[in-house]
Design a protein around this motif. Structure first.
Motif, PDB file in Angstrom:
ATOM      1  N   VAL A   1       1.876   7.410  -7.846  1.00 43.15           N
ATOM      2  CA  VAL A   1       2.439   6.091  -7.923  1.00 43.15           C
ATOM      3  C   VAL A   1       1.857   5.587  -9.263  1.00 43.15           C
TER       4      VAL A   1
ATOM      5  N   VAL B   1      -1.581  10.257  -1.455  1.00 39.71           N
ATOM      6  CA  VAL B   1      -1.103   9.373  -2.600  1.00 39.71           C
ATOM      7  C   VAL B   1      -2.042   9.193  -3.508  1.00 39.71           C
TER       8      VAL B   1
ATOM      9  N   ALA C   1       5.659   0.267  -3.635  1.00 33.66           N
ATOM     10  CA  ALA C   1       5.517   2.161  -3.492  1.00 33.66           C
ATOM     11  C   ALA C   1       5.521   2.283  -2.075  1.00 33.66           C
ATOM     12  N   VAL C   2       4.980   1.707  -0.996  1.00 37.41           N
ATOM     13  CA  VAL C   2       5.175   2.318   0.399  1.00 37.41           C
ATOM     14  C   VAL C   2       6.586   1.970   0.794  1.00 37.41           C
TER      15      VAL C   2
ATOM     16  N   VAL D   1      -1.510  -0.050  -1.665  1.00 39.66           N
ATOM     17  CA  VAL D   1      -0.978   0.954  -0.824  1.00 39.66           C
ATOM     18  C   VAL D   1      -1.665   0.995   0.532  1.00 39.66           C
TER      19      VAL D   1
ATOM     20  N   GLY E   1       1.970  -2.194  -4.280  1.00 40.34           N
ATOM     21  CA  GLY E   1       1.672  -1.610  -3.245  1.00 40.34           C
ATOM     22  C   GLY E   1       2.918  -1.558  -2.080  1.00 40.34           C
TER      23      GLY E   1
ATOM     24  N   ALA F   1      -2.698   6.697  -6.700  1.00 36.19           N
ATOM     25  CA  ALA F   1      -2.379   5.650  -7.410  1.00 36.19           C
ATOM     26  C   ALA F   1      -2.990   5.691  -8.726  1.00 36.19           C
TER      27      ALA F   1
ATOM     28  N   VAL G   1      -5.331   8.384   0.481  1.00 36.00           N
ATOM     29  CA  VAL G   1      -5.019   7.505  -0.619  1.00 36.00           C
ATOM     30  C   VAL G   1      -6.086   7.572  -1.628  1.00 36.00           C
TER      31      VAL G   1
ATOM     32  N   GLU H   1      -0.672  -1.937   2.602  1.00 38.13           N
ATOM     33  CA  GLU H   1       0.508  -2.096   3.033  1.00 38.13           C
ATOM     34  C   GLU H   1       0.614  -0.825   3.965  1.00 38.13           C
ATOM     35  N   LEU H   2       0.067   0.490   4.146  1.00 37.94           N
ATOM     36  CA  LEU H   2       0.223   1.325   5.086  1.00 37.94           C
ATOM     37  C   LEU H   2      -0.589   0.892   6.331  1.00 37.94           C
TER      38      LEU H   2
END
Length: 338
Positions: free
Chosen positions: A179, A238, A222-223, A249, A219, A240, A266, A252-253
């Motif tokens: 990302v 992921v 991207a998600v 990220v 974030g 970043a 991540v 948001e996940l």
């Protein structure tokens, strides 16, 4: 100094001796001069003194973003090395503004500093050309300007990307997402190159997710792109390009009900301490900022001390992996065996 001399009833030379060679002055005279200095609030102009003596022991440091802790570390390393070399460091923050960066360069030129350390984000060619034409030594940090007329100190960003991807591959992940933003930022381009190389060598799949904001605000975008992928192409890890983006990220996940690293691992890639306050400690790649700052000062002092003998060089400082919970999971709590 003349006012101090008149108030103390001594010559200008005596005031100079008190300031520079107090051992040459009788104690009673020295105390009288010091009382006059205190009463008048006199502070000598160190810059004017250095210029009069034909030398200046001051270095200017222009950083692109003091909000990013990498550049704070660079400043700390430069400060420590400058002090060890008997130099004074003046610091300016361009705040991601090329025009402000040029203002700082011109200010340091006007102050007749011994040399300038410059850590830009984009090509600083115009400003460096202007400073170099006037004969001021410049060392460029964290950006490869490809210039033969000044030294450069870099973190190996391609290796940073390779370390990140290799870490995820070694953990068993076979579909990685990178990302990042566009490649007009040199660190982004170099980290992408390292990720691609590691993925190609291992024969795993890479999905590249473009975002316009490399902070935590990127974030959600991207998600959303990850979620829109077909189930068979969704990544299990992921990377970043920045730690702040990695933090975004992870957050948001979590809002989407996915566990990190249980459902998806991540990590970030630039060791920005601003991103370390989340609920899941973030794996990253350590950027040795203090070493970069110190190396830059050493190169600059060498050029200032022996300009005719100095040879410009590029110093590349290696990054290192820092593994935390966001990729490796939480270490099990110790148990008593009795």
């Amino acid at each position: 100094m003349a006012d101090v001399a008149a108030r103390a009833g001594v010559s200008l030379g005596t005031v100079s001796h008190v300031l520079n060679h107090p051992e040459r002055v009788k104690e009673s005279t020295r105390l009288r001069v010091q009382d006059a200095i205190d009463a008048l609030g006199f502070v000598r102009n160190a810059q004017a003194r250095s210029l009069a003596a034909g030398e200046n022991r001051t270095i200017g440091l222009v950083l692109v973003d003091l909000g990013n802790t990498l550049f704070v570390d660079i400043a700390r390393g430069a400060q420590q090395e400058a002090t060890a070399c008997g130099m004074t460091l003046l610091l300016a923050n361009s705040d991601n503004d090329d025009a402000l960066q040029d203002v700082h360069l011109d200010f340091f030129e006007g102050a007749r500093v011994s040399g300038i350390l410059l850590a830009p984000m984009t090509d600083p060619r115009t400003g460096v050309d202007r400073v170099r034409r006037r004969g001021t030594p410049v060392v460029v940090l964290n950006y490869d300007a490809g210039r033969p007329d000044c030294c450069t100190v870099l973190v190996d960003n391609e290796r940073a990307g390779h370390l990140a991807a290799r870490h995820m591959i070694d953990l068993g992940h076979r579909r990685l997402a990178f990302v990042a933003g566009r490649d007009h930022l040199q660190p982004v381009r170099d980290r992408r190159r390292g990720v691609r190389r590691a993925v190609a060598d291992a024969g795993v799949e890479l999905v590249e997710i473009p975002v316009g904001d490399l902070s935590a605000r990127g974030g959600p975008a991207a998600v959303a792109q990850l979620a829109a992928l077909p189930a068979g192409r969704r990544p299990d890890a992921v990377i970043a390009v920045t730690d702040l983006l990695g933090l975004g990220v992870v957050q948001e996940l979590g809002r989407a009900g996915l566990a990190v690293p249980g459902d998806i691992a991540v990590m970030g890639c630039d060791y920005d301490k601003r991103a370390w306050g989340g609920s899941v400690p973030l794996t990253s790649v350590r950027m040795p900022g203090e070493e970069v700052g110190a190396a830059a000062v050493r190169l600059l002092v060498d050029e200032v001390s022996a300009p005719g003998l100095h040879r410009h060089e590029t110093v590349v400082v290696p990054p290192s992996l820092v593994v935390r919970e966001s990729s490796a999971g939480r270490a099990p709590a110790p148990t008593d065996v009795g």
